[in-house]
Design a protein around this motif. Structure first.
Motif, PDB file in Angstrom:
ATOM      1  N   GLU A  38       0.834  -1.208   0.000  1.00  0.00           N
ATOM      2  CA  GLU A  38       0.000   0.000   0.000  1.00  0.00           C
ATOM      3  C   GLU A  38       0.869   1.258   0.000  1.00  0.00           C
ATOM      4  O   GLU A  38       0.577   2.227  -0.719  1.00  0.00           O
ATOM      5  N   ASP A  40       4.006   1.448  -1.074  1.00  0.00           N
ATOM      6  CA  ASP A  40       4.670   1.499  -2.385  1.00  0.00           C
ATOM      7  C   ASP A  40       3.728   2.049  -3.452  1.00  0.00           C
ATOM      8  O   ASP A  40       4.137   2.829  -4.312  1.00  0.00           O
ATOM      9  N   ALA A  41       2.457   1.634  -3.385  1.00  0.00           N
ATOM     10  CA  ALA A  41       1.471   2.100  -4.359  1.00  0.00           C
ATOM     11  C   ALA A  41       1.235   3.601  -4.208  1.00  0.00           C
ATOM     12  O   ALA A  41       1.088   4.320  -5.206  1.00  0.00           O
ATOM     13  N   ALA A  42       1.219   4.086  -2.964  1.00  0.00           N
ATOM     14  CA  ALA A  42       1.035   5.515  -2.727  1.00  0.00           C
ATOM     15  C   ALA A  42       2.217   6.302  -3.276  1.00  0.00           C
ATOM     16  O   ALA A  42       2.053   7.367  -3.887  1.00  0.00           O
ATOM     17  N   ALA A  44       4.232   5.324  -5.742  1.00  0.00           N
ATOM     18  CA  ALA A  44       4.171   5.236  -7.205  1.00  0.00           C
ATOM     19  C   ALA A  44       3.054   6.104  -7.765  1.00  0.00           C
ATOM     20  O   ALA A  44       3.144   6.592  -8.894  1.00  0.00           O
ATOM     21  N   GLY A  45       2.009   6.296  -6.973  1.00  0.00           N
ATOM     22  CA  GLY A  45       0.871   7.101  -7.415  1.00  0.00           C
ATOM     23  C   GLY A  45       1.018   8.574  -7.125  1.00  0.00           C
ATOM     24  O   GLY A  45       0.031   9.322  -7.131  1.00  0.00           O
ATOM     25  N   GLN A  46       2.247   8.996  -6.880  1.00  0.00           N
ATOM     26  CA  GLN A  46       2.545  10.414  -6.641  1.00  0.00           C
ATOM     27  C   GLN A  46       1.785  10.971  -5.442  1.00  0.00           C
ATOM     28  O   GLN A  46       1.259  12.082  -5.471  1.00  0.00           O
ATOM     29  N   SER A  47       1.712  10.170  -4.379  1.00  0.00           N
ATOM     30  CA  SER A  47       1.131  10.629  -3.118  1.00  0.00           C
ATOM     31  C   SER A  47       2.197  10.502  -2.029  1.00  0.00           C
ATOM     32  O   SER A  47       2.079   9.678  -1.115  1.00  0.00           O
ATOM     33  N   ALA A  51       2.460   8.209   1.442  1.00  0.00           N
ATOM     34  CA  ALA A  51       3.449   7.132   1.474  1.00  0.00           C
ATOM     35  C   ALA A  51       4.370   7.271   2.686  1.00  0.00           C
ATOM     36  O   ALA A  51       4.655   6.287   3.372  1.00  0.00           O
ATOM     37  N   ASN A  81      11.828   8.075  -2.050  1.00  0.00           N
ATOM     38  CA  ASN A  81      10.680   8.936  -2.318  1.00  0.00           C
ATOM     39  C   ASN A  81      11.079  10.412  -2.228  1.00  0.00           C
ATOM     40  O   ASN A  81      10.704  11.232  -3.073  1.00  0.00           O
TER      41      ASN A  81
END
Length: 255
Positions: A38, A40-42, A44-47, A51, A81
């Motif tokens: 979760e 990592d997804a944040a 990658a999702g520019q959040s 993250a 990040n």
């Protein structure tokens, strides 16, 4: 009928047991792995803010379970990040946490590798902005320490830590090319040979990444031929690189 005080005590006991169960579930390997995905997804999702908060909680929870490697992984991801945002101040704050973790666990090779890998990337970014000798030497020193730590790991440990030795060696070769005038031919050749060997033998990379490594190594080899004055070999190698790139694009467009 349950007396009122007994009822309160019973209710409180149930609540405590429930909280303990939630806490234990939160610290289970399955839960931790899911939360890492979760975070990592944040990222990658520019959040990045989301993250970072997720990674911070994970660092604490990995340490509660005695998994310093998991905590180090999350700090590594946090630092990366920050680097992607060109936020060197935030990145350095994470590095100080990684240094503390390495002092507390000097025998954990994963922790040591992550620290020097991140510091190498930090000083590379600093050097690209300043171009000073001090940051260059810090970058080279940290890269060497990261590679030394990587080479102490077993193949299984490298795979578990998601270490790609091919890129570590290749990036070292490129550093001795891009950041020196004239390029340091012997160092480029040394690390390029190590990258080539790792790309052919390391089992922890898939076909696409292996192909990418192969192309990158051949590209740097072309420059090495050029620096040696072997123009014909340089042209031949570069033409092979261009043909490989065309073949990859034909199979997987937009990559």
């Amino acid at each position: 009928m349950i007396p009122i005080f007994q009822h309160i005590i019973t209710t409180a006991t149930v609540a405590i047991v429930a909280l303990f169960a939630v806490s234990c579930n939160r610290l289970s390997p399955e839960s931790l792995n899911r939360r890492v995905l979760e975070a990592d997804a944040a990222a990658a999702g520019q959040s990045p803010e989301i993250a970072h908060e997720l990674y911070k909680g994970l660092v604490d929870d990995f340490l509660k379970t005695g998994d310093e490697g998991g905590a180090s992984m999350c700090l590594y991801n946090m630092a990366t990040n920050y680097l992607n945002q060109a936020d060197t101040s935030g990145m350095w704050l994470v590095i100080t946490q990684m240094e503390e973790l390495s002092r507390e666990h000097p025998d954990n090779i994963r922790v040591i590798y992550d620290l020097h890998s991140v510091k190498g990337a930090y000083y590379a970014h600093i050097h690209q902005g300043r171009g000073d000798e001090a940051s260059l030497q810090e970058m080279l020193s940290e890269n060497r320490k990261a590679i030394a730590a990587q080479e102490k790991m077993s193949v299984e440990e490298q795979m578990a830590a998601r270490v790609n030795p091919v890129w570590n060696y290749y990036n070292a070769a490129v550093c001795y090319d891009l950041f020196f005038d004239p390029p340091q031919r012997d160092s480029i050749s040394k690390y390029l040979d190590l990258a080539r060997k790792a790309n052919a033998t390391f089992p922890g990379i898939d076909r696409t990444i292996r192909q990418s490594g192969y192309v990158s190594i051949k590209d740097e080899q072309a420059w090495l031929y050029y620096y040696d004055g072997n123009i014909a070999e340089a042209e031949r190698e570069m033409n092979e690189v261009l043909a490989l790139i065309d073949s990859v694009e034909a199979v997987t467009p937009n990559t």
